[in-house]
Design a protein around this motif. Structure first.
Motif, mmCIF file in Angstrom:
data_model
loop_
_atom_site.group_PDB
_atom_site.id
_atom_site.type_symbol
_atom_site.label_atom_id
_atom_site.label_comp_id
_atom_site.label_asym_id
_atom_site.label_seq_id
_atom_site.Cartn_x
_atom_site.Cartn_y
_atom_site.Cartn_z
ATOM 1 N N ILE A 244 1.260 11.782 -16.702
ATOM 2 C CA ILE A 244 1.999 10.424 -15.913
ATOM 3 C C ILE A 244 2.328 9.879 -16.794
ATOM 4 O O ILE A 244 4.178 9.805 -16.502
ATOM 5 C CB ILE A 244 1.460 10.330 -15.038
ATOM 6 N N SER A 245 1.985 9.632 -17.961
ATOM 7 C CA SER A 245 3.044 8.701 -18.994
ATOM 8 C C SER A 245 3.481 9.255 -19.195
ATOM 9 O O SER A 245 4.619 8.618 -20.134
ATOM 10 C CB SER A 245 1.887 8.440 -20.030
ATOM 11 N N ALA A 246 3.818 11.122 -19.872
ATOM 12 C CA ALA A 246 4.454 11.820 -20.506
ATOM 13 C C ALA A 246 6.182 12.103 -19.757
ATOM 14 O O ALA A 246 6.858 11.698 -19.883
ATOM 15 C CB ALA A 246 4.265 12.898 -20.918
ATOM 16 N N PHE A 247 6.403 11.550 -18.251
ATOM 17 C CA PHE A 247 7.661 11.213 -17.244
ATOM 18 C C PHE A 247 7.615 10.040 -17.478
ATOM 19 O O PHE A 247 7.800 9.074 -16.277
ATOM 20 C CB PHE A 247 6.890 12.104 -16.149
ATOM 21 N N ASP A 248 8.780 9.438 -18.487
ATOM 22 C CA ASP A 248 9.407 8.456 -17.851
ATOM 23 C C ASP A 248 10.807 8.930 -17.607
ATOM 24 O O ASP A 248 11.231 9.637 -17.059
ATOM 25 C CB ASP A 248 9.336 8.059 -20.049
ATOM 26 N N ASP A 249 11.509 6.896 -17.950
ATOM 27 C CA ASP A 249 12.589 7.106 -17.489
ATOM 28 C C ASP A 249 13.493 8.816 -17.588
ATOM 29 O O ASP A 249 14.730 8.835 -16.931
ATOM 30 C CB ASP A 249 13.187 6.161 -17.976
ATOM 31 N N VAL A 250 13.731 8.822 -18.893
ATOM 32 C CA VAL A 250 14.595 9.705 -19.223
ATOM 33 C C VAL A 250 14.498 10.913 -18.760
ATOM 34 O O VAL A 250 14.892 11.322 -18.158
ATOM 35 C CB VAL A 250 14.282 9.475 -21.154
ATOM 36 N N ARG A 251 12.640 11.293 -18.708
ATOM 37 C CA ARG A 251 12.394 12.683 -18.311
ATOM 38 C C ARG A 251 12.493 12.786 -16.596
ATOM 39 O O ARG A 251 13.088 14.127 -16.407
ATOM 40 C CB ARG A 251 10.749 13.010 -18.436
ATOM 41 N N LEU A 252 12.498 12.017 -15.856
ATOM 42 C CA LEU A 252 12.864 11.614 -14.149
ATOM 43 C C LEU A 252 13.951 11.890 -14.793
ATOM 44 O O LEU A 252 14.667 13.125 -13.248
ATOM 45 C CB LEU A 252 12.520 10.839 -14.125
ATOM 46 N N GLU A 253 15.137 11.760 -15.435
ATOM 47 C CA GLU A 253 16.118 10.977 -14.099
ATOM 48 C C GLU A 253 17.182 12.717 -14.828
ATOM 49 O O GLU A 253 17.805 14.074 -14.743
ATOM 50 C CB GLU A 253 17.679 10.758 -15.404
#
Length: 396
Positions: A244-253
């Motif tokens: 969950i922590s690895a999915f930051d804004d950059v990765r989600l976008e």
């Protein structure tokens, strides 16, 4: 003095690719196949003329020694003494006149891959393992291979070897088929542990039962971490929090941008954008309610565009997506794992559910019927929903 200097060959210029040296030129190499059975003089014997093996298969060990000795003997006859057992890459091209070119760790090699990154990747972009969704081929682009040639290749990857040969009995060498076969062998060796885990039914069942899968967006180390905890029967909470922590804004976008490149998802931009924003804001209920309700619509639209009609039953959709994934990836034996993902959809996302049951937040039916307790709506289940939709995006 470098080996290139010893051979009086200019080093490749920076920014270009080149072979690291010249091949060993062989004579009288009339290899046409490998006997499939033992036979005495005068007996008929079947011959293998095309084969793809890894060292994990028993047959590899039975034939590789004879093949290597034959090639080394031919090299010795022209004054060269390669040790094929120590080589990383051996590529042999045999011409119709029985002359040959033996490349031992000299030929430039490239792999062909499907990337996770959305948009265009310009030449020279540095890529990492987590950018690779699948390995689809392997070849030696600077070695001339003609349609009447015969080829044999030995590749080492880690502690494994692969053997491929096509002795071309029809005189029409299928180079594209050879590329795909070599890519499959390379992928099988590189990710042997992942293949083994998914082939182990109890491990796959436990992984799917916990709502996880080797989703394409996950990095190989992230997948291996999950599998190691599953196989050790450890609680998954710590591993899930790390994901969950690895999915930051950059990765989600980046993931969202990939969705918007698919027509079936682009049409739902105003619906799916709130799901991404909700994950950023740690609102799992919103994520799950949106994504699980849209997944069926996305698959139904894809089905309609292929068949010209809507499926009358939703349980036809997982099988349809398996077919789409196989077509997209070029087969079942890929890192897209279409068959296994079909099992995931059937056993988890579309798990059997009766209206009076209490379900989980991973079940589309339980969520849509309001039969999931509030504590089930966790960020881990929300991430699983996003990754399930993302997997479908790869398949389209």
């Amino acid at each position: 003095m470098s080996e290139l200097e010893q051979n009086h060959e200019p080093a490749p210029e920076v920014g270009t690719i080149g072979n690291l040296g010249n091949p060993i030129l062989l004579k009288d190499m009339n290899m046409v196949g490998v006997s499939a059975e033992a036979a005495q003089g005068g007996q008929r014997v079947p011959i293998w003329t095309r084969m793809a093996l890894t060292s994990d298969q028993d047959l590899f060990q039975k034939i590789i020694g004879n093949i290597a000795r034959t090639i080394e003997h031919a090299a010795n006859a022209v004054g060269e003494y390669p040790s094929l057992s120590r080589a990383q890459t051996v590529f042999l091209v045999l011409h119709p006149d029985d002359t040959g070119e033996l490349w031992v760790d000299k030929a430039a090699m490239c792999t062909y891959s499907t990337l996770k990154r959305p948009g265009t990747v310009v030449a020279g972009t540095v890529l990492f393992e987590n950018d690779i969704a699948d390995v689809t081929g392997l070849w030696f682009p600077l070695v001339e291979v003609g349609p009447k040639d015969r080829i044999l290749c030995i590749i080492r990857e880690g502690w494994r070897f692969a053997l491929y040969f096509d002795f071309n009995p029809d005189g029409k060498l299928l180079i594209e088929e050879a590329k795909r076969a070599l890519g499959t062998l390379f992928r099988r060796m590189s990710y042997a542990d992942l293949y083994a885990s998914l082939a182990h039914e109890p491990t796959l069942r436990s992984l799917v039962g916990a709502g996880w899968f080797p989703f394409l967006e996950l990095g190989i180390q992230e997948i291996r971490a999950l599998l190691s905890m599953i196989e050790a029967d450890f609680p998954l909470h710590e591993g899930e929090q790390s994901l969950i922590s690895a999915f930051d804004d950059v990765r989600l976008e980046r993931m969202f941008s990939r969705w918007m490149e698919r027509a079936h998802l682009k049409e739902r931009e105003t619906i799916l954008r709130p799901a991404i924003n909700a994950f950023k804001n740690c609102e799992p209920v919103t994520v799950i309610k949106i994504v699980l309700s849209e997944i069926e619509g996305v698959m139904s639209d894809a089905y309609y565009r292929v068949h010209g009609e809507r499926p009358y039953r939703s349980n036809k959709l997982p099988d349809f997506m398996i077919e789409q994934a196989e077509h997209r990836a070029g087969g079942k034996d890929t890192l897209f794992f279409p068959v296994e993902f079909g099992k995931y959809l059937k056993d988890y996302t579309y798990a059997d559910f009766k209206h009076h049951d209490i379900g989980t937040a991973g079940s589309r039916h339980a969520v849509s019927h309001g039969r999931v307790p509030g504590e089930q709506y966790t960020m881990a289940r929300a991430l699983q929903a996003l990754l399930t939709l993302d997997q479908l995006a790869f398949y389209m």
